[in-house]
Motif scaffolding. Sequence first.
Motif, PDB file in Angstrom:
ATOM      1  N   GLY A  20      35.652  -5.496  56.323  1.00 55.02           N
ATOM      2  CA  GLY A  20      34.476  -5.086  56.950  1.00 55.02           C
ATOM      3  C   GLY A  20      33.418  -6.101  56.999  1.00 55.02           C
ATOM      4  O   GLY A  20      33.534  -7.006  57.191  1.00 55.02           O
ATOM      5  N   ASP A  21      32.252  -5.398  56.629  1.00 53.97           N
ATOM      6  CA  ASP A  21      31.107  -5.898  56.638  1.00 53.97           C
ATOM      7  C   ASP A  21      30.601  -6.830  55.097  1.00 53.97           C
ATOM      8  O   ASP A  21      29.663  -7.314  54.851  1.00 53.97           O
ATOM      9  N   ASN A  22      31.588  -6.587  54.058  1.00 53.69           N
ATOM     10  CA  ASN A  22      31.528  -7.093  52.889  1.00 53.69           C
ATOM     11  C   ASN A  22      31.911  -8.483  52.694  1.00 53.69           C
ATOM     12  O   ASN A  22      31.123  -9.348  52.250  1.00 53.69           O
ATOM     13  N   VAL A  23      32.716  -8.916  53.550  1.00 55.62           N
ATOM     14  CA  VAL A  23      33.064 -10.643  53.838  1.00 55.62           C
ATOM     15  C   VAL A  23      33.450 -10.856  55.207  1.00 55.62           C
ATOM     16  O   VAL A  23      34.199 -10.313  55.967  1.00 55.62           O
ATOM     17  N   TYR A  24      32.639 -11.859  55.559  1.00 57.86           N
ATOM     18  CA  TYR A  24      32.781 -12.294  56.927  1.00 57.86           C
ATOM     19  C   TYR A  24      31.858 -13.550  57.261  1.00 57.86           C
ATOM     20  O   TYR A  24      31.183 -13.972  56.266  1.00 57.86           O
ATOM     21  N   PRO A  25      32.130 -14.366  58.189  1.00 59.01           N
ATOM     22  CA  PRO A  25      31.507 -15.771  58.454  1.00 59.01           C
ATOM     23  C   PRO A  25      29.971 -15.377  58.742  1.00 59.01           C
ATOM     24  O   PRO A  25      29.639 -15.057  59.773  1.00 59.01           O
ATOM     25  N   ARG A  70      25.776 -13.550  57.272  1.00 59.56           N
ATOM     26  CA  ARG A  70      24.973 -12.916  56.374  1.00 59.56           C
ATOM     27  C   ARG A  70      25.533 -11.725  55.824  1.00 59.56           C
ATOM     28  O   ARG A  70      25.856 -10.458  56.462  1.00 59.56           O
ATOM     29  N   LEU A  71      25.787 -11.801  54.481  1.00 55.21           N
ATOM     30  CA  LEU A  71      26.559 -10.615  53.889  1.00 55.21           C
ATOM     31  C   LEU A  71      25.447  -9.746  53.277  1.00 55.21           C
ATOM     32  O   LEU A  71      25.017 -10.265  52.307  1.00 55.21           O
ATOM     33  N   PHE A  72      25.000  -8.780  53.873  1.00 51.95           N
ATOM     34  CA  PHE A  72      23.957  -7.936  53.411  1.00 51.95           C
ATOM     35  C   PHE A  72      24.614  -6.920  52.132  1.00 51.95           C
ATOM     36  O   PHE A  72      25.260  -6.205  52.413  1.00 51.95           O
ATOM     37  N   ILE A  73      23.802  -7.052  51.167  1.00 54.45           N
ATOM     38  CA  ILE A  73      24.115  -6.473  50.076  1.00 54.45           C
ATOM     39  C   ILE A  73      22.859  -5.167  49.616  1.00 54.45           C
ATOM     40  O   ILE A  73      22.044  -5.535  49.367  1.00 54.45           O
ATOM     41  N   GLN A  74      23.570  -4.017  49.597  1.00 52.75           N
ATOM     42  CA  GLN A  74      22.793  -2.956  49.385  1.00 52.75           C
ATOM     43  C   GLN A  74      22.466  -2.588  47.946  1.00 52.75           C
ATOM     44  O   GLN A  74      21.349  -2.414  47.156  1.00 52.75           O
ATOM     45  N   ARG A 120      18.794 -15.078  47.544  1.00 53.70           N
ATOM     46  CA  ARG A 120      19.922 -15.340  48.532  1.00 53.70           C
ATOM     47  C   ARG A 120      20.264 -16.667  48.269  1.00 53.70           C
ATOM     48  O   ARG A 120      19.751 -17.534  47.814  1.00 53.70           O
ATOM     49  N   ILE A 121      21.725 -16.559  48.387  1.00 53.33           N
ATOM     50  CA  ILE A 121      22.427 -17.719  48.129  1.00 53.33           C
ATOM     51  C   ILE A 121      23.393 -18.452  49.380  1.00 53.33           C
ATOM     52  O   ILE A 121      24.008 -17.444  49.974  1.00 53.33           O
ATOM     53  N   TYR A 122      22.958 -19.572  49.651  1.00 53.46           N
ATOM     54  CA  TYR A 122      23.691 -20.048  51.005  1.00 53.46           C
ATOM     55  C   TYR A 122      25.078 -20.743  50.642  1.00 53.46           C
ATOM     56  O   TYR A 122      25.077 -21.723  49.625  1.00 53.46           O
ATOM     57  N   TYR A 123      26.141 -20.398  51.245  1.00 52.75           N
ATOM     58  CA  TYR A 123      27.280 -21.210  51.298  1.00 52.75           C
ATOM     59  C   TYR A 123      27.885 -21.819  52.693  1.00 52.75           C
ATOM     60  O   TYR A 123      27.072 -21.573  53.553  1.00 52.75           O
ATOM     61  N   ARG A 124      28.778 -22.567  52.725  1.00 50.50           N
ATOM     62  CA  ARG A 124      29.147 -23.071  53.881  1.00 50.50           C
ATOM     63  C   ARG A 124      29.229 -22.266  55.140  1.00 50.50           C
ATOM     64  O   ARG A 124      28.942 -22.549  56.039  1.00 50.50           O
ATOM     65  N   ASP A 125      29.950 -21.267  54.702  1.00 53.63           N
ATOM     66  CA  ASP A 125      30.511 -20.035  55.765  1.00 53.63           C
ATOM     67  C   ASP A 125      29.915 -18.824  55.665  1.00 53.63           C
ATOM     68  O   ASP A 125      30.162 -18.028  56.497  1.00 53.63           O
ATOM     69  N   PHE A 126      29.048 -18.442  54.773  1.00 52.21           N
ATOM     70  CA  PHE A 126      28.214 -17.385  54.596  1.00 52.21           C
ATOM     71  C   PHE A 126      26.956 -17.445  53.645  1.00 52.21           C
ATOM     72  O   PHE A 126      26.893 -18.420  53.056  1.00 52.21           O
ATOM     73  N   PRO A 149      20.938 -10.124  49.406  1.00 54.65           N
ATOM     74  CA  PRO A 149      20.673  -9.065  48.722  1.00 54.65           C
ATOM     75  C   PRO A 149      19.313  -8.254  49.397  1.00 54.65           C
ATOM     76  O   PRO A 149      18.635  -9.230  49.989  1.00 54.65           O
ATOM     77  N   LEU A 150      19.486  -7.033  49.885  1.00 52.69           N
ATOM     78  CA  LEU A 150      18.321  -6.249  50.469  1.00 52.69           C
ATOM     79  C   LEU A 150      17.495  -5.650  49.848  1.00 52.69           C
ATOM     80  O   LEU A 150      17.331  -4.363  49.793  1.00 52.69           O
ATOM     81  N   SER A 151      16.808  -6.275  48.780  1.00 55.78           N
ATOM     82  CA  SER A 151      16.127  -5.911  47.768  1.00 55.78           C
ATOM     83  C   SER A 151      14.569  -5.570  47.923  1.00 55.78           C
ATOM     84  O   SER A 151      13.808  -4.964  47.438  1.00 55.78           O
ATOM     85  N   ASP A 152      14.170  -6.355  48.965  1.00 50.49           N
ATOM     86  CA  ASP A 152      12.637  -6.674  49.320  1.00 50.49           C
ATOM     87  C   ASP A 152      12.179  -6.074  50.600  1.00 50.49           C
ATOM     88  O   ASP A 152      13.048  -6.370  51.662  1.00 50.49           O
ATOM     89  N   PRO A 153      11.660  -4.779  50.665  1.00 51.90           N
ATOM     90  CA  PRO A 153      11.121  -4.186  52.045  1.00 51.90           C
ATOM     91  C   PRO A 153      10.540  -5.192  53.081  1.00 51.90           C
ATOM     92  O   PRO A 153      10.964  -5.145  54.090  1.00 51.90           O
ATOM     93  N   ALA A 154       9.922  -6.414  52.466  1.00 48.77           N
ATOM     94  CA  ALA A 154       9.334  -7.547  53.343  1.00 48.77           C
ATOM     95  C   ALA A 154      10.296  -8.067  53.936  1.00 48.77           C
ATOM     96  O   ALA A 154      10.366  -8.377  55.430  1.00 48.77           O
ATOM     97  N   VAL A 155      11.493  -8.251  53.475  1.00 50.53           N
ATOM     98  CA  VAL A 155      12.624  -8.904  54.115  1.00 50.53           C
ATOM     99  C   VAL A 155      13.208  -8.175  55.366  1.00 50.53           C
ATOM    100  O   VAL A 155      13.559  -8.847  56.366  1.00 50.53           O
ATOM    101  N   LEU A 156      13.374  -6.857  55.021  1.00 51.22           N
ATOM    102  CA  LEU A 156      13.841  -6.107  56.077  1.00 51.22           C
ATOM    103  C   LEU A 156      12.917  -5.963  57.261  1.00 51.22           C
ATOM    104  O   LEU A 156      13.378  -6.249  58.370  1.00 51.22           O
ATOM    105  N   LYS A 157      11.632  -6.192  56.739  1.00 55.63           N
ATOM    106  CA  LYS A 157      10.816  -6.261  57.978  1.00 55.63           C
ATOM    107  C   LYS A 157      10.858  -7.239  58.966  1.00 55.63           C
ATOM    108  O   LYS A 157      10.599  -7.303  60.139  1.00 55.63           O
ATOM    109  N   GLN A 158      10.931  -8.388  58.255  1.00 53.96           N
ATOM    110  CA  GLN A 158      11.038  -9.846  58.689  1.00 53.96           C
ATOM    111  C   GLN A 158      12.565  -9.704  59.651  1.00 53.96           C
ATOM    112  O   GLN A 158      12.400 -10.529  60.715  1.00 53.96           O
TER     113      GLN A 158
END
Length: 336
Positions: A209-214, A216-220, A295-301, A305-314
């Motif tokens: 599903g949306d937990n793992v894919y190449p 942005r893995l959005f974490i609620q 936020r942690i960047y890897y080669r393929d993903f 985490p979606l913990s900051d309302p400002a990030v959602l707005k951006q």
Amino acid sequence: MRILIGLLGSLITVLSLSSLNAQTLEPDGGNIRAGTLPVSWDSGGPKCMELPEWQVHEYNPGLYIMRQSGCTDYEQPFVFLLFGSTRALLLDTGSRRGNIAPELKLIVHRWLQRNHRASVPLVLVHSHAHSDHTAGDAELQALNDPAIPITYVAPTVAANKAFYGIANWPQDPGSVDLGNRVVDALAIPGHEPSAVALYDRQTAILFTGDNVYPGRLFIQDLSEYEKSNRRMLEFTKDKPVAHILGNHVGRTRTPYIGYPMGTIYQPDAHELQLSRGVLLEIEEGLQGMHGKPQRIYYRDFTLWPLSDPAVLKQMDATIEQTQKEQLEHMWDQNQH
């Protein structure tokens, strides 16, 4: 020193056996039913007038992968159709404006013709409840075709527990038998509370599903997401994993580089498939957070985490701007 060497030797043996158990002992994959994946997928261009609403790929004669065109919705989700001997299973129904019913009906009727069958029951299930994976639900529930009687499983915890026989959510696994084809189910909340990963024993594919894919893995829910990833690692430690297939592609083929959110035309998109090793990378990143979202960047993903309302707005602003730029040229993007 001898004791230390002995302990190291034991540890190496354990690790070697653990690695071996995650593979098949047969050099040709044993009973795993092989298949192929395309080198690239259609996205949303360069000319939307020329693209169908869905790209259909036959992984093998029992598994079909559908990808919704970016010309209909920038989410471009994947939908998976698995056939057993007694019934079929459709994982997700696509996003808005998908118009999935005609395409699905065509695939199923061609499968029936190929297999000299008059009908096949179809079960509609979901990777999770977000609208870009459930928008086609009503359309398919209304499909009045005697050759395709449909059973609908709502994208809820209660419905998933009942259908897959999960006694203790989210700890216990469940399963469904499609007829000579058992598909295991794991509860994987964290991105969304009702999320489920499916492991197809026939192809050794883990659908995440949306937990793992190449992308942005959005974490609620960070804690639940970490537990879910460990659950998938534990479940697959003694099983072969041919591919991990998620529901989106958000990365380019260039390591660490992703498409802006809202992009419909992705001519250099990352391949869909990932390996089981990505679960180990995710585990490493989550442990490194020490419970503090970052936020942690890897080669393929990217762990996102979606913990900051400002990030959602951006994010919303980025999607709006990207969509504006691309939709203006959706008929001739190769000229821009």
